[in-house]
Design a protein around this motif. Structure first.
Motif, PDB file in Angstrom:
ATOM      1  N   LYS A  69       0.894  -1.122  -0.085  1.00 30.81           N
ATOM      2  CA  LYS A  69       0.134   0.046  -0.171  1.00 30.81           C
ATOM      3  C   LYS A  69       0.933   1.274   0.104  1.00 30.81           C
ATOM      4  CE  LYS A  69      -4.272  -1.600   2.148  1.00 30.81           C
ATOM      5  NZ  LYS A  69      -5.184  -1.107   1.046  1.00 30.81           N
ATOM      6  N   PHE A  70       0.898   1.861  -1.194  1.00 31.35           N
ATOM      7  CA  PHE A  70       1.867   3.043  -1.194  1.00 31.35           C
ATOM      8  C   PHE A  70       1.471   4.392  -0.719  1.00 31.35           C
ATOM      9  CE2 PHE A  70       2.270   0.136  -5.048  1.00 31.35           C
ATOM     10  CZ  PHE A  70       3.822  -0.031  -4.782  1.00 31.35           C
ATOM     11  N   PRO A  71       2.307   5.027  -0.031  1.00 33.59           N
ATOM     12  CA  PRO A  71       2.203   6.486   0.172  1.00 33.59           C
ATOM     13  C   PRO A  71       1.584   7.297  -0.971  1.00 33.59           C
ATOM     14  CG  PRO A  71       4.381   6.180   0.314  1.00 33.59           C
ATOM     15  CD  PRO A  71       3.636   4.803   0.261  1.00 33.59           C
ATOM     16  N   SER A  95      10.108   7.407  -8.054  1.00 28.86           N
ATOM     17  CA  SER A  95      11.726   6.638  -7.676  1.00 28.86           C
ATOM     18  C   SER A  95      11.723   6.498  -6.103  1.00 28.86           C
ATOM     19  CB  SER A  95      12.501   7.826  -8.406  1.00 28.86           C
ATOM     20  OG  SER A  95      12.679   8.804  -7.544  1.00 28.86           O
ATOM     21  N   ILE A  96      11.063   7.015  -5.178  1.00 26.16           N
ATOM     22  CA  ILE A  96      11.304   7.000  -3.962  1.00 26.16           C
ATOM     23  C   ILE A  96      10.089   6.076  -3.506  1.00 26.16           C
ATOM     24  CG2 ILE A  96      13.009   8.796  -3.698  1.00 26.16           C
ATOM     25  CD1 ILE A  96      10.649  10.353  -2.260  1.00 26.16           C
ATOM     26  N   GLY A  97       9.245   5.417  -4.317  1.00 26.12           N
ATOM     27  CA  GLY A  97       8.234   4.622  -3.766  1.00 26.12           C
ATOM     28  C   GLY A  97       6.998   5.385  -3.562  1.00 26.12           C
ATOM     29  N   VAL A  98       6.712   6.579  -4.050  1.00 25.05           N
ATOM     30  CA  VAL A  98       5.617   7.245  -3.641  1.00 25.05           C
ATOM     31  C   VAL A  98       4.588   7.269  -5.028  1.00 25.05           C
ATOM     32  CG1 VAL A  98       4.419   9.524  -3.062  1.00 25.05           C
ATOM     33  CG2 VAL A  98       6.418   8.891  -2.117  1.00 25.05           C
ATOM     34  N   ALA A  99       3.436   6.862  -4.810  1.00 25.67           N
ATOM     35  CA  ALA A  99       2.414   6.913  -5.987  1.00 25.67           C
ATOM     36  C   ALA A  99       1.928   8.420  -6.189  1.00 25.67           C
ATOM     37  CB  ALA A  99       1.115   6.145  -5.713  1.00 25.67           C
ATOM     38  N   VAL A 100       1.441   8.830  -7.508  1.00 30.54           N
ATOM     39  CA  VAL A 100       0.939  10.347  -7.684  1.00 30.54           C
ATOM     40  C   VAL A 100      -0.152  10.090  -8.396  1.00 30.54           C
ATOM     41  CG1 VAL A 100       1.662  12.334  -8.999  1.00 30.54           C
ATOM     42  CG2 VAL A 100       3.632  10.822  -7.890  1.00 30.54           C
ATOM     43  N   PHE A 101      -1.138  10.819  -8.033  1.00 31.05           N
ATOM     44  CA  PHE A 101      -2.505  10.854  -8.743  1.00 31.05           C
ATOM     45  C   PHE A 101      -2.506  12.523  -9.399  1.00 31.05           C
ATOM     46  CE2 PHE A 101      -7.157  11.559  -9.052  1.00 31.05           C
ATOM     47  CZ  PHE A 101      -7.450  10.541  -9.709  1.00 31.05           C
ATOM     48  N   LEU A 102      -2.430  12.172 -10.703  1.00 27.03           N
ATOM     49  CA  LEU A 102      -2.494  13.443 -11.512  1.00 27.03           C
ATOM     50  C   LEU A 102      -4.203  13.677 -11.714  1.00 27.03           C
ATOM     51  CD1 LEU A 102       0.121  12.108 -12.106  1.00 27.03           C
ATOM     52  CD2 LEU A 102       0.106  13.125 -14.311  1.00 27.03           C
ATOM     53  N   LEU A 103      -4.468  14.847 -10.799  1.00 29.14           N
ATOM     54  CA  LEU A 103      -5.762  15.080 -11.088  1.00 29.14           C
ATOM     55  C   LEU A 103      -6.129  16.250 -11.930  1.00 29.14           C
ATOM     56  CD1 LEU A 103      -8.671  15.441  -9.841  1.00 29.14           C
ATOM     57  CD2 LEU A 103      -8.003  17.070  -8.095  1.00 29.14           C
ATOM     58  N   ASP A 104      -7.199  16.107 -12.842  1.00 27.70           N
ATOM     59  CA  ASP A 104      -7.334  16.710 -14.027  1.00 27.70           C
ATOM     60  C   ASP A 104      -8.623  17.532 -13.780  1.00 27.70           C
ATOM     61  OD1 ASP A 104      -7.831  18.025 -16.566  1.00 27.70           O
ATOM     62  OD2 ASP A 104      -7.771  16.375 -17.749  1.00 27.70           O
ATOM     63  N   SER A 105      -8.596  18.580 -13.442  1.00 26.28           N
ATOM     64  CA  SER A 105      -9.912  19.600 -13.361  1.00 26.28           C
ATOM     65  C   SER A 105     -10.450  20.517 -14.519  1.00 26.28           C
ATOM     66  CB  SER A 105      -9.458  20.622 -12.040  1.00 26.28           C
ATOM     67  OG  SER A 105      -9.433  20.028 -10.646  1.00 26.28           O
ATOM     68  N   ASP A 144      -2.288   3.684   0.692  1.00 23.42           N
ATOM     69  CA  ASP A 144      -2.321   3.624   2.187  1.00 23.42           C
ATOM     70  C   ASP A 144      -3.027   4.950   2.616  1.00 23.42           C
ATOM     71  OD1 ASP A 144      -1.786   4.036   4.936  1.00 23.42           O
ATOM     72  OD2 ASP A 144       0.151   3.615   4.855  1.00 23.42           O
ATOM     73  N   PRO A 145      -4.196   4.762   3.098  1.00 22.83           N
ATOM     74  CA  PRO A 145      -5.246   5.909   3.418  1.00 22.83           C
ATOM     75  C   PRO A 145      -4.519   6.831   4.472  1.00 22.83           C
ATOM     76  CG  PRO A 145      -5.979   3.803   4.453  1.00 22.83           C
ATOM     77  CD  PRO A 145      -4.849   3.578   3.509  1.00 22.83           C
ATOM     78  N   GLN A 146      -3.674   6.279   5.265  1.00 20.35           N
ATOM     79  CA  GLN A 146      -3.088   7.022   6.230  1.00 20.35           C
ATOM     80  C   GLN A 146      -1.777   8.013   5.827  1.00 20.35           C
ATOM     81  OE1 GLN A 146      -4.550   7.109   9.193  1.00 20.35           O
ATOM     82  NE2 GLN A 146      -6.015   5.560   8.430  1.00 20.35           N
ATOM     83  N   ARG A 147      -1.504   7.630   4.647  1.00 16.82           N
ATOM     84  CA  ARG A 147      -0.218   8.604   3.942  1.00 16.82           C
ATOM     85  C   ARG A 147      -0.571   9.097   2.612  1.00 16.82           C
ATOM     86  NH1 ARG A 147       4.859   5.010   4.068  1.00 16.82           N
ATOM     87  NH2 ARG A 147       3.660   3.510   3.335  1.00 16.82           N
ATOM     88  N   ILE A 148      -1.665  10.010   2.540  1.00 16.60           N
ATOM     89  CA  ILE A 148      -1.956  10.575   1.428  1.00 16.60           C
ATOM     90  C   ILE A 148      -1.719  11.951   1.554  1.00 16.60           C
ATOM     91  CG2 ILE A 148      -3.835  11.107  -0.202  1.00 16.60           C
ATOM     92  CD1 ILE A 148      -5.316   8.403   0.480  1.00 16.60           C
ATOM     93  N   GLY A 149      -1.072  12.472   0.480  1.00 24.39           N
ATOM     94  CA  GLY A 149      -0.674  14.103   0.739  1.00 24.39           C
ATOM     95  C   GLY A 149      -1.398  14.752  -0.431  1.00 24.39           C
ATOM     96  N   LYS A 316       9.841  11.836   2.372  1.00 22.70           N
ATOM     97  CA  LYS A 316      10.535  10.950   3.172  1.00 22.70           C
ATOM     98  C   LYS A 316      10.074  11.098   4.671  1.00 22.70           C
ATOM     99  CE  LYS A 316      14.276   9.709  -0.142  1.00 22.70           C
ATOM    100  NZ  LYS A 316      15.605   9.527  -0.382  1.00 22.70           N
ATOM    101  N   ALA A 317      10.123  12.338   5.169  1.00 22.69           N
ATOM    102  CA  ALA A 317      10.055  12.315   6.561  1.00 22.69           C
ATOM    103  C   ALA A 317       8.773  12.329   7.008  1.00 22.69           C
ATOM    104  CB  ALA A 317      10.505  13.939   6.836  1.00 22.69           C
ATOM    105  N   VAL A 318       7.705  12.807   6.052  1.00 22.09           N
ATOM    106  CA  VAL A 318       6.183  12.659   6.607  1.00 22.09           C
ATOM    107  C   VAL A 318       5.741  11.313   6.180  1.00 22.09           C
ATOM    108  CG1 VAL A 318       5.095  13.341   4.427  1.00 22.09           C
ATOM    109  CG2 VAL A 318       4.297  13.801   6.825  1.00 22.09           C
ATOM    110  N   PHE A 319       6.153  10.703   5.068  1.00 24.72           N
ATOM    111  CA  PHE A 319       5.684   9.387   5.066  1.00 24.72           C
ATOM    112  C   PHE A 319       6.559   8.328   5.642  1.00 24.72           C
ATOM    113  CE2 PHE A 319       3.603  10.889   0.795  1.00 24.72           C
ATOM    114  CZ  PHE A 319       2.544  11.187   1.551  1.00 24.72           C
ATOM    115  N   LYS A 320       7.658   8.736   6.314  1.00 32.48           N
ATOM    116  CA  LYS A 320       8.451   7.556   6.983  1.00 32.48           C
ATOM    117  C   LYS A 320       8.991   6.696   6.085  1.00 32.48           C
ATOM    118  CE  LYS A 320       6.376   8.138  11.528  1.00 32.48           C
ATOM    119  NZ  LYS A 320       5.594   9.439  11.279  1.00 32.48           N
ATOM    120  N   ILE A 321       9.597   7.282   4.986  1.00 34.12           N
ATOM    121  CA  ILE A 321      10.327   6.431   3.797  1.00 34.12           C
ATOM    122  C   ILE A 321      11.707   6.355   4.186  1.00 34.12           C
ATOM    123  CG2 ILE A 321      10.746   6.194   1.392  1.00 34.12           C
ATOM    124  CD1 ILE A 321       8.168   7.546   1.017  1.00 34.12           C
ATOM    125  N   GLU A 322      12.412   5.182   4.286  1.00 34.68           N
ATOM    126  CA  GLU A 322      13.751   5.185   4.615  1.00 34.68           C
ATOM    127  C   GLU A 322      14.662   5.326   3.246  1.00 34.68           C
ATOM    128  OE1 GLU A 322      14.980   1.334   6.353  1.00 34.68           O
ATOM    129  OE2 GLU A 322      13.555   1.661   7.916  1.00 34.68           O
TER     130      GLU A 322
END
Length: 324
Positions: A69-71, A95-105, A144-149, A316-322
């Motif tokens: 479950k990805f941040p 590249s650091i393991g974070v998914a990205v959702f490109l929202l098109d408004s 990961d619903p706890q790690r969405i920014g 990395k800090a907020v999502f606790k990514i090593e």
């Protein structure tokens, strides 16, 4: 016999490689989003009677093991729509393991750009879209619903900064999750009622010192007000950087003579969902004397590379990514 064994071994390796690729390869998904188009007055008044609209977003999942479950960061575009700068950010974050959702408004509303006419879509309507994207991602099996920014750019930066406001969360926020971080590049900053009451999660602003399209000063003022209230907020200014300094297809400096801007306007929320021009004491209009056209944009490689480092460090800090 040796040839047959060699062939069988080769086929086995290919199959094993194929299975491995299926297990570990990232993927891209396109999702519809049910939203609505709200005016400034409707949004600020807490209305939910806007025009329904179906939007879409592209979820770019990084390489990862099955069951991960990805941040995730929701990328909210600016007045020109989803540009190559956001594509680059998606690659950097993947590249650091974070998914990205490109929202098109824009596309679902038949809009290509609001550069010449910001009235085509209010930035607060894009904030409503962002909350609905959060609804979607909070139930995705690979998020990961706890790690969405949220990471907004320019016009979309309003959505990412002010999504942190308690008032807006109560009126329109997701019932399924709350954002873990709020990040914005060169956003316009305004003064809304109760805008100092914000989420305890980090708010990070990245801005150009030379921006004459959306100046950094109002955001510095807002950050100071929030810091005085104990909020976890900071702003980084990049020297000699214009609006869009992370857009690598731009030349170092280019003029946009048609760009609507309100650089000289002092704007503040008034009664009844109005935005007041503090110099005139009247509701703000796009023909007010403080408004104008013409702005500068441009790429700054040094600032861009530094911003990539700064964003990755914060993420990395907020999502606790090593770090690898």
């Amino acid at each position: 016999m040796k040839v047959v064994k060699s062939l069988v071994a080769g086929i086995a390796m290919v199959l094993a490689s194929s299975v491995c690729a299926q297990q570990y390869a990232g993927r891209t998904e396109v999702h519809p989003i049910q939203s609505m188009t709200l005016s400034t007055a409707q949004f600020l008044s807490g209305k939910t009677d806007g025009k329904p609209v179906t939007l879409a977003g592209e979820l770019r999942l990084p390489v990862g093991k099955p069951g991960t479950k990805f941040p995730t960061l929701i990328a909210v575009h600016g007045s020109s729509g989803i540009g190559i700068n956001i594509d680059r950010w998606a690659h950097e974050l993947n590249s650091i393991g974070v998914a990205v959702f490109l929202l098109d408004s824009f596309s679902g509303r038949g809009i290509t750009s609001t550069v010449a006419d910001q009235g085509l879509l209010d930035h607060l309507a894009m904030l409503y879209d962002t909350y609905r994207a959060l609804d979607l991602l909070a139930t995705h099996p690979m998020v990961d619903p706890q790690r969405i920014g949220v990471l907004g750019f320019s016009k979309g930066g309003v959505a990412s900064v002010y999504a942190a406001m308690d008032r807006f969360n109560e009126a329109y926020g997701s019932k399924k999750a709350r954002f873990a971080t709020y990040m914005a590049f060169y956003p316009p900053c305004y003064k809304y009622i109760d805008d100092e009451k914000v989420d305890a999660k980090p708010i990070r602003i990245f801005h150009g010192e030379a921006d004459d399209y959306v100046p950094i000063a109002p955001c510095r003022d807002y950050v100071s007000r929030l810091q005085a209230r104990g909020a976890d907020v900071s702003i980084i200014g990049y020297a000699d950087s214009y609006h869009g300094f992370d857009s690598q297809t731009l030349p170092p400096k280019v003029s946009l003579p048609q760009a609507q801007q309100a650089v000289k306007c002092r704007l503040e929320e008034g009664a009844g969902g109005s935005i007041m021009n503090m110099d005139t004491g009247k509701p703000f209009g796009r023909t007010d004397a403080c408004t104008g056209v013409g702005a500068t944009v441009g790429y700054n490689k040094d600032a861009h590379m530094k911003a990539i480092e700064d964003v990755k460090r914060e993420v990395k800090a907020v999502f606790k990514i090593e770090s690898k």
